[in-house]
Design a protein around this motif. Structure first.
Motif, short mmCIF file in Angstrom:
data_model
loop_
_atom_site.label_atom_id
_atom_site.label_comp_id
_atom_site.label_asym_id
_atom_site.label_seq_id
_atom_site.Cartn_x
_atom_site.Cartn_y
_atom_site.Cartn_z
N GLU A 43 1.13 -1.31 0.29
CA GLU A 43 -0.25 0.33 0.19
C GLU A 43 1.09 1.47 -0.05
O GLU A 43 1.52 1.13 0.74
CB GLU A 43 -0.85 0.10 0.95
CG GLU A 43 0.28 0.05 2.54
CD GLU A 43 -0.88 -0.10 4.11
OE1 GLU A 43 -2.53 0.53 3.72
OE2 GLU A 43 -1.08 0.05 4.93
N ALA A 57 -1.16 8.44 3.18
CA ALA A 57 -2.64 7.51 3.43
C ALA A 57 -2.81 7.96 4.39
O ALA A 57 -2.60 8.29 5.39
CB ALA A 57 -2.08 6.02 4.04
N ASP A 58 -4.63 8.19 4.43
CA ASP A 58 -5.07 8.57 5.95
C ASP A 58 -4.70 7.77 7.37
O ASP A 58 -4.22 8.26 7.92
CB ASP A 58 -6.93 7.73 5.53
CG ASP A 58 -7.49 8.45 4.65
OD1 ASP A 58 -8.30 8.29 4.00
OD2 ASP A 58 -6.62 9.62 4.44
N SER A 59 -4.13 6.30 7.12
CA SER A 59 -3.96 5.79 8.30
C SER A 59 -2.26 6.50 9.10
O SER A 59 -1.99 6.26 10.17
CB SER A 59 -3.81 4.43 8.01
OG SER A 59 -2.46 4.02 7.49
N VAL A 60 -1.87 7.35 7.91
CA VAL A 60 -0.32 7.63 8.28
C VAL A 60 -0.71 9.21 8.88
O VAL A 60 0.56 9.76 9.40
CB VAL A 60 0.63 7.45 8.05
CG1 VAL A 60 0.37 5.85 7.72
CG2 VAL A 60 0.46 8.11 6.80
N LYS A 61 -1.33 10.32 8.09
CA LYS A 61 -2.09 11.69 8.16
C LYS A 61 -1.62 11.97 9.59
O LYS A 61 -2.69 11.40 10.58
CB LYS A 61 -2.72 12.35 7.39
CG LYS A 61 -3.47 11.78 6.25
CD LYS A 61 -4.15 12.32 6.03
CE LYS A 61 -4.89 12.59 3.82
NZ LYS A 61 -5.98 12.74 3.76
N GLU A 85 0.67 -1.92 14.19
CA GLU A 85 -0.06 -2.12 12.62
C GLU A 85 1.04 -1.21 11.69
O GLU A 85 0.23 -0.99 10.43
CB GLU A 85 -1.83 -1.22 12.64
CG GLU A 85 -2.51 -1.83 13.33
CD GLU A 85 -2.60 -1.83 14.77
OE1 GLU A 85 -3.25 -3.02 15.93
OE2 GLU A 85 -2.27 -0.68 15.56
N ASP A 86 1.32 -0.49 12.30
CA ASP A 86 3.10 -0.07 11.41
C ASP A 86 3.93 -1.15 11.11
O ASP A 86 5.03 -0.30 9.66
CB ASP A 86 2.85 1.49 11.68
CG ASP A 86 2.72 2.33 11.51
OD1 ASP A 86 2.03 3.16 12.99
OD2 ASP A 86 1.16 2.49 11.12
#
Length: 112
Positions: A43, A57-61, A85-86
């Motif tokens: 991803e 990515a939204d998950s890391v903003k 999760e990272d």
């Protein structure tokens, strides 16, 4: 184009890491970081697009920051407030003459 990623390692949840990607062989514009967790597809994490536009990515903003040093020809990914999760292999990539080029990946493991 050659890309050499480094900086991965083991870190506790809430910690920080900075990944580096040395780019050689050509001058590239679009560069980015991607990751692949075990059992998951690769991803996009963060990218520098044409015109210097940054994409995350939204998950890391708010936690990750991509940057580049043009003189050193290096792209960085500053990762803060890491969580399990990272955990993934992180790859740097560059687009040159219509093709995508990839580095070898660096493993980031976040323990809880």
């Amino acid at each position: 184009v050659q890309l050499q990623a480094s900086g991965g390692g083991l870190v506790q949840a809430g910690g920080s890491l900075r990944l580096s990607c040395a780019v050689s062989g050509a001058s590239v514009t679009n560069v980015g970081w991607y990751r692949q967790a075990p059992g998951k597809e690769r991803e996009s994490v963060a990218r520098i697009l044409g015109g210097g536009i940054l994409s995350y990515a939204d998950s890391v903003k708010g936690r990750f920051t991509i940057s580049r040093d043009i003189i050193k020809r290096t792209v960085y990914l500053e990762m803060n407030n890491l969580n399990p999760e990272d955990t993934a292999v992180y790859y740097c990539s560059a687009r040159y003459r219509g093709s995508d080029w990839w580095g070898q990946g660096t493993l980031v493991t976040v323990s809880s």
